[in-house]
Design a protein around this motif. Structure first.
Motif, mmCIF file in Angstrom:
data_model
loop_
_atom_site.group_PDB
_atom_site.id
_atom_site.type_symbol
_atom_site.label_atom_id
_atom_site.label_comp_id
_atom_site.label_asym_id
_atom_site.label_seq_id
_atom_site.Cartn_x
_atom_site.Cartn_y
_atom_site.Cartn_z
ATOM 1 N N LEU A 114 0.849 -1.190 0.000
ATOM 2 C CA LEU A 114 0.000 0.000 0.000
ATOM 3 C C LEU A 114 0.884 1.238 0.000
ATOM 4 N N CYS A 156 1.099 -8.131 2.369
ATOM 5 C CA CYS A 156 0.218 -7.347 1.498
ATOM 6 C C CYS A 156 0.346 -5.845 1.759
ATOM 7 N N ALA A 157 0.404 -5.443 3.010
ATOM 8 C CA ALA A 157 0.415 -4.012 3.327
ATOM 9 C C ALA A 157 1.726 -3.344 2.935
ATOM 10 N N ASP A 158 2.844 -4.045 3.107
ATOM 11 C CA ASP A 158 4.126 -3.348 2.988
ATOM 12 C C ASP A 158 5.027 -3.822 1.864
#
Lengths: 284, 284
Positions: A114, A156-158
């Protein structure tokens, strides 16, 4: 063309060392280590290549008779602004050129997490699709395949908003409808848990540009990036995965990529001996 | 029926405290805390219930006028041998009885990881399906719904081989073709990353037996179980998720379940005040 043909260890014809596995070794050391161990393939990271420059790196591996199985990595497309995204695309073009210079046809893409401060996951995923679509003609012109690496959802986030093989194949369908350039790398660590794994690998037939292995070892360390273990030390049924991948017609290398502090602290030759032994055990 | 009607905070009509969030509070303290905070729902863990027994627990929450939104948790079906699997099934029957005694219609199922020493993931998944099929008639007879909790893939090896909403719904389809008993709990922490999330939630319409929230906060702590944060502290678009869930017709509670050492170390009343404030912000 290779200048020499190294002596390949029995049963190691399709084994490749990803240089991330021997983090302490500079490129020349990794190349020499592969030759000593009878490992014919090497997957290169760009930082290792940058140490000597792509031309000298190409000469090093070529002189040793090794096959460069992949260049790791392009990607990280999800910058928060247009300038950042343009810079990322430009850097990916350089990575494509490096891959071509190194004589490998595969550039691995870790697509990015993200954007800083954002919670817009569908938006980030759209950014990735757009970037790969924009990069594809350049890669094609250089004869380099783009291997999207779906990463474990815990990243997923980073690190990568591409989380499953199915999603990666959807992106390949959309960005390269005629096929031939955009495909996937199947990394056991990232995909082993997927209930749709069998279907995904079947669907990936002809588009598997790389196969990477290591094992899922518990407990996860404080830095979850470093939880990977030698083939056989963890809970992934790698033999089954290898059979599934082979059933698609994949005849490429099996690249061993392990991020693990203990493995990094071990002498490189020991690590390569373990790679060879586990690879033979997996095939038997 | 509730003996009293507690004063519900404005905008908190569908908020529930899962007792795992206030780990230091015994059941009576959690119940009193909810009443003070104007939070009308409570999700109970079996260990908290066991402290006083199901009957006394039921009287406590009933006297306070709280709604028991779930009992956590049944599951852990994947024992390595038949005796272990039979014992697990028997324990799940007790959990169903407890849920019925507590007046909640929802038993959350954390289905279990790979059996000790096993790498047979499809086999473990088959075990889960068989166990839920076996448990379903008993649950139905007790008027208790079985809420399969797909867990984040980072817990696949050691905690739950059910990894996606789609997989959980496939299990519901297979074990309860007529519907009404087997469904899912949507826990934001576990499903937020899923590229198929939107489709999965749409497909889950009428079978969402619970909705749990907390946030994905980086970096993950050494114990990856404890990485969850208050709503709004992390990278999940919980507002979007709440809209997707509501669009299915779900009218149940939003249960806040946070495993996090800092949250556990904070005074319970502070934690509940944060829950209330974040819940209002999410809805606005």
């Amino acid at each position: 063309m290779s200048s020499t043909s190294p002596t390949v260890g029995p049963g190691l014809e399709r084994l490749s060392l990803n240089t991330a596995t021997t983090k302490r070794w500079a490129l020349a050391e990794a190349v020499a280590g592969c030759v000593r161990a009878g490992i014919p393939g090497i997957g290169l990271w760009r930082d290792r290549v940058a140490e000597v420059g792509p031309e000298r790196a190409a000469r090093l591996v070529d002189a040793a008779g090794l096959t460069v199985t992949s260049l790791c990595r392009g990607g990280f497309f999800t910058a928060p602004d247009a300038a950042g995204r343009a810079a990322a695309l430009e850097d990916n073009r350089r990575a494509v050129e490096e891959a071509a210079a190194l004589g490998t046809d595969t550039l691995v893409l870790v697509c990015g997490g993200l954007p800083e401060g954002s919670r817009d996951l569908p938006g980030a995923r759209r950014t990735v699709v757009d970037a790969i679509a924009a990069l594809r003609p350049f890669a094609e012109a250089h004869g380099v395949k783009l291997a999207i690496e779906p990463m474990h959802p815990m990243f997923c986030a980073d690190r990568a908003v591409v989380s499953t093989l199915g999603q990666a194949l959807d992106i390949a369908d959309e960005t390269d409808p005629d096929g031939g350039t955009v495909g996937v790398v199947v990394d056991a660590y990232h995909v082993w848990w997927d209930p749709e794994l069998e279907r995904g690998i079947e669907r990936a037939a002809g588009r598997i540009h790389g196969f990477q292995v290591c094992d899922w070892v518990l407990p996860l360390p404080a830095d979850t990036l470093l939880g990977r273990g030698h083939v056989g030390d963890g809970q992934v049924d790698l033999a089954r995965l290898a059979v599934l991948v082979a059933a698609t017609g994949y005849q490429g290398f099996t690249e061993v990529e392990i991020f693990n502090q203990e493995v990094w602290d071990a002498p490189g030759d020991e690590t390569l001996a373990t790679l060879a032994a586990r690879h033979r055990a997996l095939a038997s």
